[in-house]
Write a protein that holds these residues in place. Sequence first.
Motif, mmCIF file in Angstrom:
data_model
loop_
_atom_site.group_PDB
_atom_site.id
_atom_site.type_symbol
_atom_site.label_atom_id
_atom_site.label_comp_id
_atom_site.label_asym_id
_atom_site.label_seq_id
_atom_site.Cartn_x
_atom_site.Cartn_y
_atom_site.Cartn_z
ATOM 1 N N GLN A 137 0.865 -1.192 0.000
ATOM 2 C CA GLN A 137 0.000 0.000 0.000
ATOM 3 C C GLN A 137 0.900 1.240 0.000
ATOM 4 N N THR A 138 1.088 1.815 -1.184
ATOM 5 C CA THR A 138 1.885 3.039 -1.296
ATOM 6 C C THR A 138 0.973 4.226 -1.033
ATOM 7 N N ILE A 139 1.172 4.871 0.086
ATOM 8 C CA ILE A 139 0.285 5.991 0.428
ATOM 9 C C ILE A 139 0.686 7.214 -0.411
ATOM 10 N N ILE A 140 -0.276 7.726 -1.164
ATOM 11 C CA ILE A 140 0.031 8.863 -2.041
ATOM 12 C C ILE A 140 -0.735 10.119 -1.620
ATOM 13 N N GLY A 141 -1.670 9.970 -0.697
ATOM 14 C CA GLY A 141 -2.423 11.150 -0.266
ATOM 15 C C GLY A 141 -3.070 10.915 1.084
ATOM 16 N N ILE A 142 -3.334 12.022 1.782
ATOM 17 C CA ILE A 142 -4.060 11.922 3.055
ATOM 18 C C ILE A 142 -5.143 13.006 3.033
ATOM 19 N N LYS A 143 -6.240 12.746 3.665
ATOM 20 C CA LYS A 143 -7.248 13.810 3.746
ATOM 21 C C LYS A 143 -7.974 13.776 5.086
ATOM 22 N N LYS A 144 -8.391 14.977 5.505
ATOM 23 C CA LYS A 144 -9.095 15.096 6.781
ATOM 24 C C LYS A 144 -10.593 15.160 6.496
ATOM 25 N N VAL A 145 -11.317 14.266 7.124
ATOM 26 C CA VAL A 145 -12.771 14.282 7.008
ATOM 27 C C VAL A 145 -13.315 14.272 8.442
ATOM 28 N N ASN A 146 -14.048 15.302 8.805
ATOM 29 C CA ASN A 146 -14.597 15.423 10.168
ATOM 30 C C ASN A 146 -13.524 15.187 11.242
ATOM 31 N N GLN A 147 -12.419 15.868 11.125
ATOM 32 C CA GLN A 147 -11.316 15.763 12.107
ATOM 33 C C GLN A 147 -10.646 14.393 12.155
ATOM 34 N N HIS A 148 -10.910 13.561 11.161
ATOM 35 C CA HIS A 148 -10.258 12.250 11.126
ATOM 36 C C HIS A 148 -9.469 12.098 9.830
ATOM 37 N N TRP A 149 -8.350 11.357 9.939
ATOM 38 C CA TRP A 149 -7.521 11.122 8.750
ATOM 39 C C TRP A 149 -8.021 9.930 7.954
ATOM 40 N N GLN A 150 -7.986 10.114 6.628
ATOM 41 C CA GLN A 150 -8.186 8.981 5.731
ATOM 42 C C GLN A 150 -6.971 8.913 4.816
ATOM 43 N N LEU A 151 -6.595 7.719 4.404
ATOM 44 C CA LEU A 151 -5.400 7.553 3.592
ATOM 45 C C LEU A 151 -5.770 7.032 2.201
ATOM 46 N N VAL A 152 -4.992 7.477 1.230
ATOM 47 C CA VAL A 152 -5.247 7.034 -0.146
ATOM 48 C C VAL A 152 -3.997 6.316 -0.650
ATOM 49 N N SER A 153 -4.185 5.116 -1.201
ATOM 50 C CA SER A 153 -3.009 4.392 -1.712
ATOM 51 C C SER A 153 -3.053 4.308 -3.231
ATOM 52 N N PRO A 172 12.222 12.207 4.613
ATOM 53 C CA PRO A 172 11.580 13.529 4.570
ATOM 54 C C PRO A 172 10.948 13.917 3.222
ATOM 55 N N ILE A 173 11.591 13.570 2.118
ATOM 56 C CA ILE A 173 11.012 13.970 0.820
ATOM 57 C C ILE A 173 9.701 13.233 0.599
ATOM 58 N N GLN A 174 9.690 11.951 0.990
ATOM 59 C CA GLN A 174 8.464 11.177 0.817
ATOM 60 C C GLN A 174 7.367 11.688 1.758
ATOM 61 N N ALA A 175 7.758 12.080 2.976
ATOM 62 C CA ALA A 175 6.765 12.606 3.935
ATOM 63 C C ALA A 175 6.157 13.907 3.413
ATOM 64 N N GLN A 176 7.047 14.743 2.873
ATOM 65 C CA GLN A 176 6.612 16.045 2.351
ATOM 66 C C GLN A 176 5.574 15.880 1.244
ATOM 67 N N LYS A 177 5.853 14.913 0.349
ATOM 68 C CA LYS A 177 4.931 14.673 -0.778
ATOM 69 C C LYS A 177 3.554 14.272 -0.266
ATOM 70 N N ILE A 178 3.518 13.420 0.743
ATOM 71 C CA ILE A 178 2.231 12.939 1.250
ATOM 72 C C ILE A 178 1.487 14.040 2.008
ATOM 73 N N MET A 179 2.256 14.825 2.786
ATOM 74 C CA MET A 179 1.598 15.831 3.643
ATOM 75 C C MET A 179 0.923 16.939 2.852
ATOM 76 N N GLY A 180 1.507 17.252 1.668
ATOM 77 C CA GLY A 180 0.959 18.356 0.889
ATOM 78 C C GLY A 180 0.869 19.600 1.735
ATOM 79 N N LYS A 181 -0.336 20.180 1.813
ATOM 80 C CA LYS A 181 -0.486 21.435 2.567
ATOM 81 C C LYS A 181 -1.031 21.197 3.981
ATOM 82 N N GLU A 182 -1.087 19.956 4.409
ATOM 83 C CA GLU A 182 -1.753 19.662 5.696
ATOM 84 C C GLU A 182 -1.014 20.215 6.905
ATOM 85 N N SER A 183 0.333 20.362 6.812
ATOM 86 C CA SER A 183 1.073 20.932 7.944
ATOM 87 C C SER A 183 2.253 21.762 7.427
#
Length: 340
Positions: A137-153, A172-183
Motif C-alpha cells: 500500500q503506497t500511500i500517495i495522499g491523506i485527507k481530513k474528514v470530520n477531524q479524522h484522517w483517511q489515507l489514499v493508496s 523527509p522527501i516522501q513525507a513532504q509529498k504525502i503531507m501536501g499542505k496539511e502541515s
Amino acid sequence: MVVLSFNLAPMTLKKIAIVGTGIAGLSCAKQLIKAGHEVTLFEKSKGVGGRMSNRKYEQWQADHGAQYFTISHPKFVNEVSQWLEHGVAQTWHGKIVNYCNGNISEINRDRNRYVGTPTMTAPAKFLANNLTIQTSQTIIGIKKVNQHWQLVSEEDGLCPGVFDFLILAIPPIQAQKIMGKESASLTAFCQQAKMLPCWTLIAYFKEALTLPFDAAFVQDSIFSWIARDNSKPGRPTTNAWVAQANPDWSLQNIELPKIDAEKTLIDTFEQLCGTKSAFNQVHLWRYAKLETPITQNFAIDSNAQLGICGDWLRASKVEDAWLSGYFLGLELSGQKPASA
Ligand SMILES: Cc1cc2nc3c(=O)[nH]c(=O)nc-3n(C[C@H](O)[C@H](O)[C@H](O)COP(=O)(O)OP(=O)(O)OC[C@H]3O[C@@H](n4cnc5c(N)ncnc54)[C@H](O)[C@@H]3O)c2cc1C
C-alpha cells in the motif's frame, strides 16, 4: 531549525495510522500499542524492514541496505538484548579493516557490531509480530474528514479506516509529498533535511575471494564500504559481496541509467578484488543517509494531529530510527523519557 510543539496533552485511547514499517515505524507502533492505542501500519513494500533489507536470488542472498548496527543509548541496548535473546540478532565478529589503494590497516574495535539473523530484516520482522500491517500500500495522499484522517493508496485508492492521529515514519522527501499542505510546520521541517543517495552493488562469485578481510571502509575509490555477506552469522556459505559507492559518487551519478552504473561499479569492484563475478545486481538508494545529523528525535504538529519520525530526525542509523519511533510513541502516550 523550526521548533515544533512537543507539549501535547496525553492522548486518550486513539486510532492511529503509521505510514512506513521501517524500524522507526515499528518501534513507534510498539510503544503506542503498549499504551493501549489501536494502531494500523501501511507499507508500500511486500514486507517490513525498509532500509534494513536483504535481497535473495537463486544462489545467493545479501543485506544490501544497512550493513550492521551499533548500540549506545540504554533504551536501545535494552531492546537489542531482547533481539539477541530471541535469536533475531547476533554480534558480527568479521574482520573489518581500512582499505586504501591496496593497503590495509586495522581499525579500532571500540564497540561491538551487530547484525540481524538470518538477515538484516529479522529484527523488523520480530517487531512486526502481531501488528496490524497493510503491505503493498503506497500511500500517495491523506485527507481530513470530520477531524479524522483517511489515507489514499496508489494500489487501492481510499484505504479502509479513519484515524485520529497520523504518523509518517518515512524519509523527509516522501513525507513532504504525502503531507501536501496539511502541515506547514512539518513540511518546512522536512525541507531542511537532506538525504544522500547510495548506489549499491551486490556481486556473487563462484569461488571465495582471496581478500584478507571480511569488510572494509574504503578510501580513494568510488566505494566507501565493501563486505562479504557470509562473514555475518547465520548466512548461507555462498560468496556474495556488497559494495556501496560513496555519497559523492552516488550523488554525482544519481541519474545514471542503471546499466551504466552497474558497469562502472562491477568493473571497479572486479579490479579491486582481481576476480570476475558470476552475477551481479545494483540498487540505488535515493534516500540512504542524512547529510547533517539532527537532534530532534521526532516532530509533531498537534493542531494537524500529525507526527513524523525516522532515522533522519537524529543521525540516520538503525539505532536512531528505533529511538526516534520510540520517543514519538512515548510522547504520544504521555510518558516522558528519563533522557533522550
Ligand atoms: C545503503 C545503506 C547502508 C546503511 N548502512 C547502515 C549501517 O551500516 N548501520 C546503520 O546503523 N544504519 C545504516 N543505514 C541506515 C539504516 O538503514 C536506517 O537508519 C534505518 O533502517 C532507517 O529506518 P526508518 O524506519 O527510519 O526508515 P526506512 O527503513 O526507510 O523505513 C521507511 C519505510 O516506509 C516505507 N514507505 C516509504 N514511503 C512510503 C509510502 N508512501 N507509503 C507506504 N510506505 C512507504 C518504505 O518502504 C520503508 O519500509 C544504511 C542505509 C542504507 C540505505
